[in-house]
Write a protein that holds these residues in place. Structure first.
Motif, PDB file in Angstrom:
ATOM      1  N   ASP A  90      -3.822  -2.014   7.871  1.00 53.61           N
ATOM      2  CA  ASP A  90      -5.303  -2.175   7.720  1.00 53.61           C
ATOM      3  C   ASP A  90      -6.090  -1.719   8.855  1.00 53.61           C
ATOM      4  O   ASP A  90      -6.048  -2.362   9.739  1.00 53.61           O
TER       5      ASP A  90
ATOM      6  N   PHE B 125      -4.607  -4.975  -1.778  1.00 50.96           N
ATOM      7  CA  PHE B 125      -3.982  -5.061  -0.671  1.00 50.96           C
ATOM      8  C   PHE B 125      -4.642  -5.235   0.705  1.00 50.96           C
ATOM      9  O   PHE B 125      -4.355  -5.703   1.616  1.00 50.96           O
ATOM     10  N   ASP B 126      -5.848  -4.615   0.564  1.00 47.78           N
ATOM     11  CA  ASP B 126      -6.850  -4.736   1.766  1.00 47.78           C
ATOM     12  C   ASP B 126      -7.388  -6.076   1.887  1.00 47.78           C
ATOM     13  O   ASP B 126      -7.658  -6.394   3.187  1.00 47.78           O
TER      14      ASP B 126
ATOM     15  N   GLU C  76       0.805  -1.233   0.203  1.00 48.76           N
ATOM     16  CA  GLU C  76      -0.033   0.313   0.287  1.00 48.76           C
ATOM     17  C   GLU C  76       0.868   1.122   0.048  1.00 48.76           C
ATOM     18  O   GLU C  76       0.515   2.250  -0.915  1.00 48.76           O
TER      19      GLU C  76
ATOM     20  N   ASP D 119      -0.551  -5.077   3.204  1.00 53.12           N
ATOM     21  CA  ASP D 119      -0.987  -3.769   3.792  1.00 53.12           C
ATOM     22  C   ASP D 119      -0.454  -3.611   5.125  1.00 53.12           C
ATOM     23  O   ASP D 119      -0.884  -4.464   5.971  1.00 53.12           O
TER      24      ASP D 119
HETATM   25 CA    CA Z   1      -5.817  -1.251   3.900  1.00 59.67          CA
END
Ligand code: CA
Ligand code: 2AM
Length: 260
Positions: free
Chosen positions: A91, A215-216, A73, A88
């Protein structure tokens, strides 16, 4: 190219790196009064912890496995490879920054466009999720499984509103109103990666959100799927679509799809 099944050295290294990254993130979390942040967009922020944690993960994984690419990210993409880490670093940055517990570090390994490994670590909860394609999903070493809730009226559902920060016209509020009325209870925890894992371990029955990024959701998707969840878009098309993601325990997907 990486072999199948994934080398034990890669699995163990991933576990070590995510745990060490968690220690680093928790150090920042324990001194939020002095932590620096800046705005990424008008409503979106990034802290020094996001950047340091991603740099730590990237340096460690790239040193150990130079043949595997990287997509994070905060630091972006390396040159194209057959395989890559999808990361990530934090997150749920807004939860983190406000001293709340629902944030996580999310790392997936993708090989030839297929997710092979996923880990989501929530340091403030001391919960480490891990999944390997075809082998199952675990939380703190114990295998996890989706809930057996069969009807939406009994379901605990969860969503998020990342889309509000981008000021989109289609912003999930009407959808939330529709779904909420048909469900037993609702949550909004602020970390999509963790929320997907919580469908995997049966603490939630449904999670959906729109306008997320790969990436989440990459690691959480493998963890949820390996725990028996189904993942599709809001029209019911199977697969991982970060722009429209619906994760269910596999028993109430048809019912909720009618409200999406
Ligand atoms: Ca995220
Ligand atoms: P982040 O904390 O890494 O930014 C919360 O609803 C989820 O949406 C989190 O996974 C969060 O990830 C993500 N998110 C937050 N702001 C976003 C934005 N502007 N665009 C896309 N995703 C966002």
């Amino acid at each position: 190219m990486l072999q199948n099944p994934i080398d034990r050295d890669i699995v163990e290294s991933l576990r070590q790196v995510v745990l060490q990254a968690g220690v680093l993130a928790k150090e920042h979390f324990s001194r939020l009064d002095v932590i620096e942040s800046h705005k990424k967009g008008s409503k979106d922020l990034v802290t020094e912890a996001d950047i340091e944690v991603e740099e730590f993960i990237r340096k460690n994984l790239e040193n150990k496995f130079p043949e595997i690419g990287f997509f994070g990210e905060e630091t972006g993409k390396s040159e194209h490879r057959d395989s890559r880490w999808i990361v990530d670093p934090i997150d749920g940055t807004h939860s983190f920054f406000r001293g709340q517990v629902f944030w996580s570090i999310s790392i997936a390994l993708e090989v030839n466009r297929e997710l092979k490994l996923g880990t989501v670590y929530a340091p403030a909860l001391d919960e480490l999720y891990f999944a390997e394609k075809g082998a199952g999903a675990w939380k703190n070493g114990k295998q996890i499984r989706v809930s057996g809730v069969e009807s939406l009226s009994d379901a605990m559902v969860c969503t998020g509103f990342a889309c509000l920060r981008s000021s989109l016209e289609s912003n999930n509020l009407e959808r939330f109103n529709r779904v909420a009325l048909e469900t037993r209870d609702q949550r909004r925890l602020g970390s999509a990666a963790l929320e997907m894992c919580m469908v995997g371990d049966g603490r939630l029955d449904v999670f959906w959100e729109q306008n997320l990024n790969l990436f989440d959701v990459a690691a959480g998707a493998l963890i949820a799927t390996e725990a028996g969840a189904t993942i599709c878009n809001f029209s019911g098309k199977s697969g991982l679509f970060p722009a429209e993601i619906l994760v269910t325990n596999g028993l109430i997907d048809q019912e909720i799809l009618q409200l999406m």
